[in-house]
Motif scaffolding. Structure first.
Motif, PDB file in Angstrom:
ATOM      1  N   GLY A 698       8.926 -17.411  -8.100  1.00  0.00           N
ATOM      2  CA  GLY A 698       7.812 -17.211  -7.179  1.00  0.00           C
ATOM      3  C   GLY A 698       7.963 -18.038  -5.915  1.00  0.00           C
ATOM      4  N   TYR A 699       8.367 -19.289  -6.069  1.00  0.00           N
ATOM      5  CA  TYR A 699       8.558 -20.155  -4.901  1.00  0.00           C
ATOM      6  C   TYR A 699       9.715 -19.658  -4.026  1.00  0.00           C
ATOM      7  CZ  TYR A 699       5.772 -23.372  -7.785  1.00  0.00           C
ATOM      8  OH  TYR A 699       4.799 -23.939  -8.562  1.00  0.00           O
ATOM      9  N   VAL A 700      10.826 -19.288  -4.670  1.00  0.00           N
ATOM     10  CA  VAL A 700      12.006 -18.866  -3.921  1.00  0.00           C
ATOM     11  C   VAL A 700      11.743 -17.554  -3.184  1.00  0.00           C
ATOM     12  CG1 VAL A 700      14.404 -18.099  -4.130  1.00  0.00           C
ATOM     13  CG2 VAL A 700      13.615 -20.101  -5.409  1.00  0.00           C
ATOM     14  N   ASP A 701      11.093 -16.611  -3.836  1.00  0.00           N
ATOM     15  CA  ASP A 701      10.805 -15.337  -3.177  1.00  0.00           C
ATOM     16  C   ASP A 701       9.856 -15.533  -1.995  1.00  0.00           C
ATOM     17  OD1 ASP A 701      12.424 -14.270  -5.090  1.00  0.00           O
ATOM     18  OD2 ASP A 701      10.871 -13.115  -6.124  1.00  0.00           O
ATOM     19  N   ALA A 702       8.936 -16.487  -2.126  1.00  0.00           N
ATOM     20  CA  ALA A 702       8.056 -16.806  -1.002  1.00  0.00           C
ATOM     21  C   ALA A 702       8.849 -17.454   0.134  1.00  0.00           C
ATOM     22  CB  ALA A 702       6.935 -17.732  -1.463  1.00  0.00           C
ATOM     23  N   LEU A 703       9.840 -18.273  -0.217  1.00  0.00           N
ATOM     24  CA  LEU A 703      10.705 -18.867   0.804  1.00  0.00           C
ATOM     25  C   LEU A 703      11.485 -17.798   1.561  1.00  0.00           C
ATOM     26  CD1 LEU A 703      12.279 -22.066  -0.829  1.00  0.00           C
ATOM     27  CD2 LEU A 703      11.041 -21.956   1.345  1.00  0.00           C
ATOM     28  N   GLU A 704      11.956 -16.786   0.839  1.00  0.00           N
ATOM     29  CA  GLU A 704      12.720 -15.720   1.498  1.00  0.00           C
ATOM     30  C   GLU A 704      11.893 -15.039   2.587  1.00  0.00           C
ATOM     31  OE1 GLU A 704      14.975 -11.484   0.490  1.00  0.00           O
ATOM     32  OE2 GLU A 704      14.397 -12.812  -1.167  1.00  0.00           O
ATOM     33  N   ALA A 705      10.575 -14.986   2.375  1.00  0.00           N
ATOM     34  CA  ALA A 705       9.693 -14.361   3.363  1.00  0.00           C
ATOM     35  C   ALA A 705       9.478 -15.253   4.586  1.00  0.00           C
ATOM     36  CB  ALA A 705       8.346 -14.033   2.724  1.00  0.00           C
ATOM     37  N   GLU A 706       9.862 -16.518   4.497  1.00  0.00           N
ATOM     38  CA  GLU A 706       9.629 -17.470   5.587  1.00  0.00           C
ATOM     39  C   GLU A 706      10.897 -17.892   6.310  1.00  0.00           C
ATOM     40  OE1 GLU A 706       6.651 -18.326   6.565  1.00  0.00           O
ATOM     41  OE2 GLU A 706       5.607 -17.287   4.943  1.00  0.00           O
ATOM     42  N   VAL A 707      11.989 -18.068   5.573  1.00  0.00           N
ATOM     43  CA  VAL A 707      13.224 -18.605   6.152  1.00  0.00           C
ATOM     44  C   VAL A 707      13.860 -17.569   7.076  1.00  0.00           C
ATOM     45  CG1 VAL A 707      15.567 -19.398   5.617  1.00  0.00           C
ATOM     46  CG2 VAL A 707      13.626 -20.184   4.237  1.00  0.00           C
ATOM     47  N   ALA A 708      14.413 -18.022   8.172  1.00  0.00           N
ATOM     48  CA  ALA A 708      15.073 -17.121   9.134  1.00  0.00           C
ATOM     49  C   ALA A 708      16.172 -16.324   8.446  1.00  0.00           C
ATOM     50  CB  ALA A 708      15.661 -17.937  10.286  1.00  0.00           C
ATOM     51  N   ASP A 709      16.251 -15.052   8.786  1.00  0.00           N
ATOM     52  CA  ASP A 709      17.187 -14.148   8.121  1.00  0.00           C
ATOM     53  C   ASP A 709      18.631 -14.598   8.293  1.00  0.00           C
ATOM     54  OD1 ASP A 709      17.513 -11.465   6.724  1.00  0.00           O
ATOM     55  OD2 ASP A 709      18.794 -11.172   8.479  1.00  0.00           O
ATOM     56  N   ASP A 710      18.951 -15.219   9.429  1.00  0.00           N
ATOM     57  CA  ASP A 710      20.332 -15.623   9.648  1.00  0.00           C
ATOM     58  C   ASP A 710      20.738 -16.819   8.793  1.00  0.00           C
ATOM     59  OD1 ASP A 710      18.670 -17.352  11.092  1.00  0.00           O
ATOM     60  OD2 ASP A 710      20.265 -17.811  12.524  1.00  0.00           O
ATOM     61  N   LEU A 711      19.778 -17.411   8.083  1.00  0.00           N
ATOM     62  CA  LEU A 711      20.087 -18.531   7.199  1.00  0.00           C
ATOM     63  C   LEU A 711      19.977 -18.168   5.720  1.00  0.00           C
ATOM     64  CD1 LEU A 711      18.265 -21.467   9.056  1.00  0.00           C
ATOM     65  CD2 LEU A 711      20.726 -21.002   8.972  1.00  0.00           C
ATOM     66  N   TRP A 712      19.388 -17.005   5.407  1.00  0.00           N
ATOM     67  CA  TRP A 712      19.187 -16.675   3.983  1.00  0.00           C
ATOM     68  C   TRP A 712      20.528 -16.347   3.336  1.00  0.00           C
ATOM     69  CZ3 TRP A 712      15.500 -18.194   1.132  1.00  0.00           C
ATOM     70  CH2 TRP A 712      15.366 -17.713  -0.177  1.00  0.00           C
ATOM     71  N   PRO A 713      20.882 -16.996   2.228  1.00  0.00           N
ATOM     72  CA  PRO A 713      22.254 -16.922   1.712  1.00  0.00           C
ATOM     73  C   PRO A 713      22.559 -15.732   0.809  1.00  0.00           C
ATOM     74  CG  PRO A 713      20.989 -18.498   0.422  1.00  0.00           C
ATOM     75  CD  PRO A 713      20.066 -18.018   1.508  1.00  0.00           C
ATOM     76  N   LEU A 714      21.549 -14.996   0.340  1.00  0.00           N
ATOM     77  CA  LEU A 714      21.784 -13.932  -0.637  1.00  0.00           C
ATOM     78  C   LEU A 714      21.491 -12.556  -0.056  1.00  0.00           C
ATOM     79  CD1 LEU A 714      19.987 -15.556  -3.721  1.00  0.00           C
ATOM     80  CD2 LEU A 714      22.454 -15.484  -3.299  1.00  0.00           C
ATOM     81  N   PRO A 715      22.303 -11.540  -0.397  1.00  0.00           N
ATOM     82  CA  PRO A 715      21.939 -10.172  -0.021  1.00  0.00           C
ATOM     83  C   PRO A 715      20.541  -9.837  -0.517  1.00  0.00           C
ATOM     84  CG  PRO A 715      24.183 -10.227  -0.853  1.00  0.00           C
ATOM     85  CD  PRO A 715      23.609 -11.592  -1.094  1.00  0.00           C
ATOM     86  N   THR A 716      19.791  -9.126   0.294  1.00  0.00           N
ATOM     87  CA  THR A 716      18.385  -8.863  -0.012  1.00  0.00           C
ATOM     88  C   THR A 716      18.215  -7.556  -0.774  1.00  0.00           C
ATOM     89  OG1 THR A 716      17.996  -7.616   2.021  1.00  0.00           O
ATOM     90  CG2 THR A 716      17.767 -10.024   2.140  1.00  0.00           C
ATOM     91  N   TYR A 717      16.994  -7.381  -1.328  1.00  0.00           N
ATOM     92  CA  TYR A 717      16.687  -6.129  -2.018  1.00  0.00           C
ATOM     93  C   TYR A 717      16.849  -4.933  -1.075  1.00  0.00           C
ATOM     94  CZ  TYR A 717      14.874  -7.914  -6.485  1.00  0.00           C
ATOM     95  OH  TYR A 717      14.756  -8.464  -7.728  1.00  0.00           O
ATOM     96  N   GLN A 718      16.395  -5.098   0.148  1.00  0.00           N
ATOM     97  CA  GLN A 718      16.487  -3.999   1.113  1.00  0.00           C
ATOM     98  C   GLN A 718      17.935  -3.568   1.303  1.00  0.00           C
ATOM     99  OE1 GLN A 718      14.178  -4.261   4.831  1.00  0.00           O
ATOM    100  NE2 GLN A 718      16.097  -3.883   5.935  1.00  0.00           N
ATOM    101  N   GLU A 719      18.816  -4.533   1.408  1.00  0.00           N
ATOM    102  CA  GLU A 719      20.228  -4.225   1.617  1.00  0.00           C
ATOM    103  C   GLU A 719      20.851  -3.602   0.371  1.00  0.00           C
ATOM    104  OE1 GLU A 719      20.748  -7.974   4.725  1.00  0.00           O
ATOM    105  OE2 GLU A 719      21.307  -8.181   2.606  1.00  0.00           O
ATOM    106  N   MET A 720      20.610  -4.202  -0.779  1.00  0.00           N
ATOM    107  CA  MET A 720      21.271  -3.745  -2.006  1.00  0.00           C
ATOM    108  C   MET A 720      20.791  -2.370  -2.454  1.00  0.00           C
ATOM    109  SD  MET A 720      21.648  -7.180  -4.338  1.00  0.00           S
ATOM    110  CE  MET A 720      19.948  -7.718  -4.180  1.00  0.00           C
ATOM    111  N   LEU A 721      19.512  -2.083  -2.255  1.00  0.00           N
ATOM    112  CA  LEU A 721      18.940  -0.837  -2.769  1.00  0.00           C
ATOM    113  C   LEU A 721      19.095   0.337  -1.821  1.00  0.00           C
ATOM    114  CD1 LEU A 721      15.668  -2.231  -4.372  1.00  0.00           C
ATOM    115  CD2 LEU A 721      17.675  -1.373  -5.572  1.00  0.00           C
ATOM    116  N   PHE A 722      19.207   0.066  -0.527  1.00  0.00           N
ATOM    117  CA  PHE A 722      19.151   1.176   0.429  1.00  0.00           C
ATOM    118  C   PHE A 722      20.421   1.381   1.247  1.00  0.00           C
ATOM    119  CE2 PHE A 722      14.688   0.203  -0.402  1.00  0.00           C
ATOM    120  CZ  PHE A 722      14.195   1.483  -0.665  1.00  0.00           C
ATOM    121  N   ILE A 723      21.341   0.427   1.241  1.00  0.00           N
ATOM    122  CA  ILE A 723      22.588   0.622   1.981  1.00  0.00           C
ATOM    123  C   ILE A 723      23.659   1.066   0.995  1.00  0.00           C
ATOM    124  CG2 ILE A 723      24.372  -0.452   3.384  1.00  0.00           C
ATOM    125  CD1 ILE A 723      22.290  -2.352   4.486  1.00  0.00           C
ATOM    126  N   LYS A 724      24.037   2.310   1.103  1.00  0.00           N
ATOM    127  CA  LYS A 724      25.033   2.872   0.188  1.00  0.00           C
ATOM    128  C   LYS A 724      26.281   3.313   0.945  1.00  0.00           C
ATOM    129  CE  LYS A 724      22.890   2.621  -3.819  1.00  0.00           C
ATOM    130  NZ  LYS A 724      22.283   1.309  -3.623  1.00  0.00           N
TER     131      LYS A 724
END
Length: 724
Positions: A698-724
């Motif tokens: 819960g804490y980490v997922d909330a952090l993902e919503a706050e931290v700048a995208d250029d610093l987030w270290p993991l591929p996101t749900y949006q990328e993994m689920l929709f980029i084929k």
């Protein structure tokens, strides 16, 4: 390279990849079973007496005549070599849900230094892998290593082709030196034998004279996710645990219902066609393919086969999906819940019983109220599921499947039976002692002149039921995507065998009193409904009202977690059930409880260690870098007289501290070792370790919503689920 740079590079590689080469699919007749040592191939290359002997064993269950083994081995070797094979492998199915293989060469070095290809009958019939290195629940100690594989004649040998060459694969059972089953195939074969014996007994009572061997059948619908390998390989949790331990939901998920049965993406369809071609060559009757509910989720389903062969084929399907996915730049995920917040993956197991003389014994026909054979066998299923429902829950109990069971995407953890309105009415009439009729099929007038009138089934479907009747079979919907179907089939066959024996006892007792057969059937079925009708439920299995009614009014058990469900395997009634039918001995039952409990504990321990590692080495550093950037920005703005809102700094700082503190608590929990029993360890895992992981998420997922995208270290749900 920063986290976002790596993600951007992955997106660039995916979106700018070379188009996959297209090829016209081959005709089915050119592909079908070309890599299988079928009966027709045996007939071509075996002496007539040998072929008649092996055919009789395969089709009727007669014991294998060991004198024919050499001739079969020679023919099998020659066929395999003609297909490019230099090695053979005894393929078996240990208690891991995976497939194991021991490869040996056909090579035999001669006294003059030359080498020839050789394969004797004794090598075909028996092999010897290490019996202590596979999960065995204490049956084999480390220093007691001997175990045996034995040829399963009823499942055909086949050629498995890889980039490294071809191998002759021989399906086998796997047993210890002391005779206990160390695999999933042996109990399945035993359970089918027990069910055949009980079914034959009942059919004789019903007046049948000519009775072919009764076999269970299976058709398993396999769901899976595809994620581009560039993304999956950048997710330590996907690589080691098979699911994402962190991940903020994508703004778009499955809420539009636009993926289910939608147009299959071109890249995915090319992958599917490749899989299907390979399966057809292996004689696996893949019938259906489609998009599933969640984005990135798909399904493949074969048609019905004999349960033992279907089980082997199901293992091959999972292997082929993973193997072929790599060739197409995907990773195939068979975890039951790889992504939070969207549908997980199951494996609906369609199960029935029948033979060559009486046909499908669970086919109600057009007038089920007058179909005594169907009513007896269906009544036996109802009794068995009510009496042993917790057993069915236990055989689908895994750490990964806990994410589905009980949620609004899969059947609840309470086992019930759905019959549909037609059969529910029939069995209610039986309960009332006044069976007279059954509703027939209806007609649907769509209101468009050019469309035909459509026939409608006499009953609807119910996707919330864990055990639903669907026309001429039952569908066990609670089986997990990554599971072997052998365990569920063993349970269903054994439960049915027990109930058929009970039905036979009751019918014989009634008939001995001079009661007419039809009256005896009615009396026994009425007793079934009075004692076991509480298991029948046609309503919404997801509703809270049902959960309350099931437990408080009907006395059904709600086993929410694997920690609750696995101890069912230790209950005396369950041990007695398998023991009296010679399916699993008490020692084998104990080994399965210990093995599956250990797998449950270890699976969650691996996930917990990953949570600790990912937070410490990826998430927390990303959050602190972002805080540093925010602090520098705040100072720069202050110098030019601009106020900076500190709310984001405070929020990110708080979430990062909560996450790292949670990791500290989780590490302490993982270090706890003083458990009085395996059951206590499982409950600690379920009630302490898993909730701590969920809190940190819960804490980490909330952090993902706050931290700048250029610093987030993991591929996101949006990328993994929709980029084929």
């Amino acid at each position: 390279m920063s986290g976002n740079e790596s993600r951007l590079q992955a997106i660039f590689q995916i979106t700018n990849r070379e188009p996959q080469p297209k090829k016209a699919p081959k005709r089915l007749e050119e592909l079908w079973a070309t890599d299988v040592f079928t009966l027709s191939k045996m007939q071509e290359c075996l002496p007539k007496p040998v072929f008649k002997s092996i055919k009789k064993t395969i089709q009727t269950g007669e014991p294998l005549d060991s004198s024919v083994a050499d001739a079969i081995a020679l023919a099998m070797k020659d066929w395999a070599i003609s297909k490019g094979a230099l090695y053979y492998a005894h393929v078996f199915y240990p208690l891991t849900n995976a497939t194991a293989e021991k490869h040996d060469g056909f090579i035999s070095v001669q006294s003059d230094g030359s080498a020839i290809s050789e394969f004797a009958g004794k090598l075909l019939v028996q092999g010897e892998p290490d019996g202590s290195s596979f999960p065995n629940g204490g049956i084999r100690s480390t220093f007691e290593a001997r175990g045996y594989t034995a040829w399963d004649v009823t499942s055909p040998a086949y050629i498995m082709e890889t980039d490294n060459g071809s191998t002759l694969c021989i399906p086998t059972v796997f047993v210890s030196w002391t005779g206990e089953a160390l695999d999933k195939k042996t109990p399945l074969l035993r359970s089918n034998a027990a069910m055949n014996k009980a079914a034959t007994r009942v059919l004789k009572i019903l007046g049948e004279k000519e009775i072919a061997p009764v076999n269970s059948s299976c058709g398993a619908e396999q769901e899976y996710f595809l994620v581009d390998a560039n993304f999956a390989n950048a997710r330590p949790d996907l690589l080691l645990a098979g699911r994402t331990l962190f991940g903020k939901p994508s703004a778009k998920g499955q809420q539009f219902d636009d993926h289910y049965f939608g147009a299959i993406p071109e890249r995915v369809q090319v992958f599917m066609q490749d899989v299907e071609e390979r399966l057809y060559r292996l004689g696996i009757p893949a019938k259906t393919r489609h998009n599933e509910v969640a984005p990135g989720q798909f399904e493949i389903a074969p048609v019905f086969e004999a349960a033992n062969v279907a089980t082997d084929h199901q293992q091959m399907i999972m292997t082929m999906l993973r193997f072929t996915a790599k060739k197409h730049g995907f990773v195939c995920l068979l975890h039951e819940k790889p992504f939070a917040g969207i549908n997980g993956s199951g494996k609906h197991v369609n199960w029935s019983v029948g033979n060559a003389t009486q046909g499908n014994l669970l086919d109600p026909g057009d007038t089920p109220h007058s179909n005594a054979q169907f009513l007896v066998f269906c009544g036996a299923v109802i009794r068995g599921i009510h009496k042993y429902g917790p057993l069915l829950r236990s055989v689908v109990a895994t750490a990964s499947n806990d994410h589905r069971l009980g949620a609004n995407e899969a059947p609840p953890a309470i086992i019930s039976v759905y019959l549909g309105s037609q059969l529910e009415d029939v069995f209610e009439q039986i309960r009332q002692g006044d069976l007279k009729s059954s509703t027939g099929k209806g007609q649907m007038h769509i209101g468009v002149d050019t469309l035909p009138v459509l026939p409608t089934d006499p009953g609807d479907r119910n996707r919330t039921s864990p055990f639903a009747f669907t026309g001429n079979r039952f569908e066990f919907r609670a089986v997990g995507s990554g599971q072997s179907v052998a365990g569920p089939l063993v349970a269903m066959n054994t439960i049915l065998a027990d109930s058929l024996n009970w039905m036979a006892d009751q019918l014989e007792a009634e008939i001995s009193k001079g009661i007419d057969l039809n009256a005896a059937i009615g009396s026994v079925l009425k007793q079934v409904m009075e004692l076991h009708g509480a298991i029948v439920f046609n309503g919404n299995g997801y509703s809270e009202e049902w959960h309350k009614e099931a437990v408080e009014k009907r006395g059904l058990r709600n086993l929410r977690t694997t920690a609750d469900a696995l101890p069912v395997l230790k209950e005396p009634e369950i041990i007695d059930l398998f023991g009296k039918l010679n399916v699993l001995s008490p020692v084998e039952m104990a080994s399965r409880f210990e093995t599956y409990a250990e797998q449950y504990i270890n699976s969650i321990a691996v996930e917990a260690k990953l949570v600790v590692s990912i937070v410490k080495t990826l998430i927390y550093p990303a959050a602190t870098r972002y805080l540093s950037e925010l602090a520098n920005t705040a100072l720069s703005l202050k110098e030019v007289g601009v106020d900076f809102d500190k709310e984001t700094i405070d929020k990110v700082s708080s979430l990062a501290k909560l996450a790292i503190d949670g990791v500290s608590k989780l590490s302490d929990a993982l270090a706890k070792h003083d458990f009085a029993s395996t059951e206590e360890h499982m409950q600690f895992t379920a009630q302490t370790v898993r909730p701590l992981m969920d809190t940190i998420r819960g804490y980490v997922d909330a952090l993902e919503a706050e931290v700048a995208d250029d610093l987030w270290p993991l591929p996101t749900y949006q990328e993994m689920l929709f980029i084929k």
